[in-house]
Design an enzyme around this catalytic site. Structure first.
Site, PDB file in Angstrom:
ATOM      1  N   THR A 295       0.838  -1.197   0.000  1.00  0.00           N
ATOM      2  CA  THR A 295       0.000   0.000   0.000  1.00  0.00           C
ATOM      3  C   THR A 295       0.871   1.245   0.000  1.00  0.00           C
ATOM      4  OG1 THR A 295      -1.718  -1.109   1.298  1.00  0.00           O
ATOM      5  CG2 THR A 295      -1.764   1.263   1.297  1.00  0.00           C
TER       6      THR A 295
ATOM      7  N   GLY B  52      -7.065   7.564   4.873  1.00  0.00           N
ATOM      8  CA  GLY B  52      -6.493   6.516   4.043  1.00  0.00           C
ATOM      9  C   GLY B  52      -5.844   5.477   4.932  1.00  0.00           C
TER      10      GLY B  52
ATOM     11  N   SER C 155       4.262   0.840   1.974  1.00  0.00           N
ATOM     12  CA  SER C 155       5.557   0.452   1.407  1.00  0.00           C
ATOM     13  C   SER C 155       6.170   1.543   0.549  1.00  0.00           C
ATOM     14  CB  SER C 155       5.391  -0.823   0.578  1.00  0.00           C
ATOM     15  OG  SER C 155       4.447  -0.612  -0.461  1.00  0.00           O
TER      16      SER C 155
ATOM     17  N   LYS D 219      -8.589   2.824  -1.204  1.00  0.00           N
ATOM     18  CA  LYS D 219      -7.974   2.866   0.123  1.00  0.00           C
ATOM     19  C   LYS D 219      -8.116   4.224   0.806  1.00  0.00           C
ATOM     20  CE  LYS D 219      -4.581  -0.389  -1.672  1.00  0.00           C
ATOM     21  NZ  LYS D 219      -3.165  -0.620  -2.033  1.00  0.00           N
TER      22      LYS D 219
ATOM     23  N   ALA E  31       4.859   4.908  -7.509  1.00  0.00           N
ATOM     24  CA  ALA E  31       4.470   3.746  -8.319  1.00  0.00           C
ATOM     25  C   ALA E  31       5.582   3.291  -9.256  1.00  0.00           C
ATOM     26  CB  ALA E  31       3.214   4.064  -9.125  1.00  0.00           C
TER      27      ALA E  31
ATOM     28  N   THR F  68       3.038  -0.903  -5.397  1.00  0.00           N
ATOM     29  CA  THR F  68       2.223   0.290  -5.605  1.00  0.00           C
ATOM     30  C   THR F  68       1.966   0.464  -7.094  1.00  0.00           C
ATOM     31  OG1 THR F  68       3.246   1.364  -3.681  1.00  0.00           O
ATOM     32  CG2 THR F  68       2.107   2.796  -5.244  1.00  0.00           C
TER      33      THR F  68
ATOM     34  N   CYS G 173       8.167   1.553  -6.179  1.00  0.00           N
ATOM     35  CA  CYS G 173       7.696   0.484  -5.293  1.00  0.00           C
ATOM     36  C   CYS G 173       6.892  -0.547  -6.085  1.00  0.00           C
ATOM     37  CB  CYS G 173       6.839   1.066  -4.171  1.00  0.00           C
ATOM     38  SG  CYS G 173       6.132  -0.179  -3.070  1.00  0.00           S
TER      39      CYS G 173
END
Length: 218
Positions: free
Chosen positions: A48, A92, A171, A80, A203, A209, A206
């Site tokens: 996440t 969130g 993360s 989320k 994104a 993500t 990670c």
């Protein structure tokens, strides 16, 4: 008669060796976090990224949509981030989805109880989360914000308000947080655009993500 018996010195048996004595240290295998098959908080939270940005009288909270089980992506468009308390608060989560829904419900109840006072609701949730026998098993982090305050709330009883109004959890949280700080210092973007771009940066770094984003603005 032995020398020991003559001098009156008895044997010193360790308490743990005496009949009926109990050790005060539980075996490691009995700890709930180390049992075979149990899941650690890191395994829950790593899939996440959520970022909260407070900038120029605007608050934006963004989250990605990826849900992973181990190294497998099982969903790309999870939501989320959501608004609470009549759209006056946005929250969130990073962690297990079932845990997050439970925490959202509890947090919204605290907001109702304290008439939308975010600071009080966050503190009371953290107290319950830490002490309640059911809640303390939930593995998640919450990022919550209204027009005045932003907080990170955890199950260890922490309620943290960042100095700069920026939050990154999950993360990819550190990457999104770093990107948001750089964009605030070096661009004219508003809070929503900064949160969006920060999530896109995360994104690309990670693997847990993605760029299917949900962004809520106050």
């Amino acid at each position: 008669m032995s020398a020991r018996e003559r001098t009156g010195v008895g044997s010193h048996t360790a308490p743990s060796e005496r009949a009926g004595a109990r050790s005060l240290v539980a075996p490691l295998a009995s700890h709930p976090r180390t049992r075979a098959g149990s899941r650690s908080p890191g395994q829950q939270i790593r899939s996440t990224t959520v970022v909260a940005v407070r900038h120029r009288s605007q608050v934006a909270v963004a989250g990605d949509g990826q849900v992973s089980i181990g190294n497998t992506i099982v969903k790309a468009g999870a939501r989320k981030v959501r608004k609470l308390y009549g759209d006056r608060v946005v929250a969130g989560f990073a962690g297990a989805a079932a845990d997050a829904f439970t925490l959202f419900a509890r947090f919204e109840a605290k907001l109702e109880e304290h008439r939308g006072n975010l600071s009080r609701a966050a503190v009371e949730l953290a107290k319950d989360w830490r002490s309640d026998r059911v809640l303390r098993r939930l593995e998640a982090l919450l990022a919550v914000a209204d027009r005045e305050h932003s907080f990170i709330v955890s199950g260890t009883g922490d309620v943290i308000e960042p100095d700069d109004g920026l939050i990154g959890i999950g993360s990819g949280g550190p990457y999104a947080l770093a990107a948001a700080r750089a964009l605030i210092a070096n661009s004219d973007l508003d809070a929503k655009a900064i949160a969006t771009e920060a999530m896109r940066v995360a994104a690309t770094i990670c693997v847990f993500t993605n760029d299917h984003l949900t962004v809520e603005v106050l």
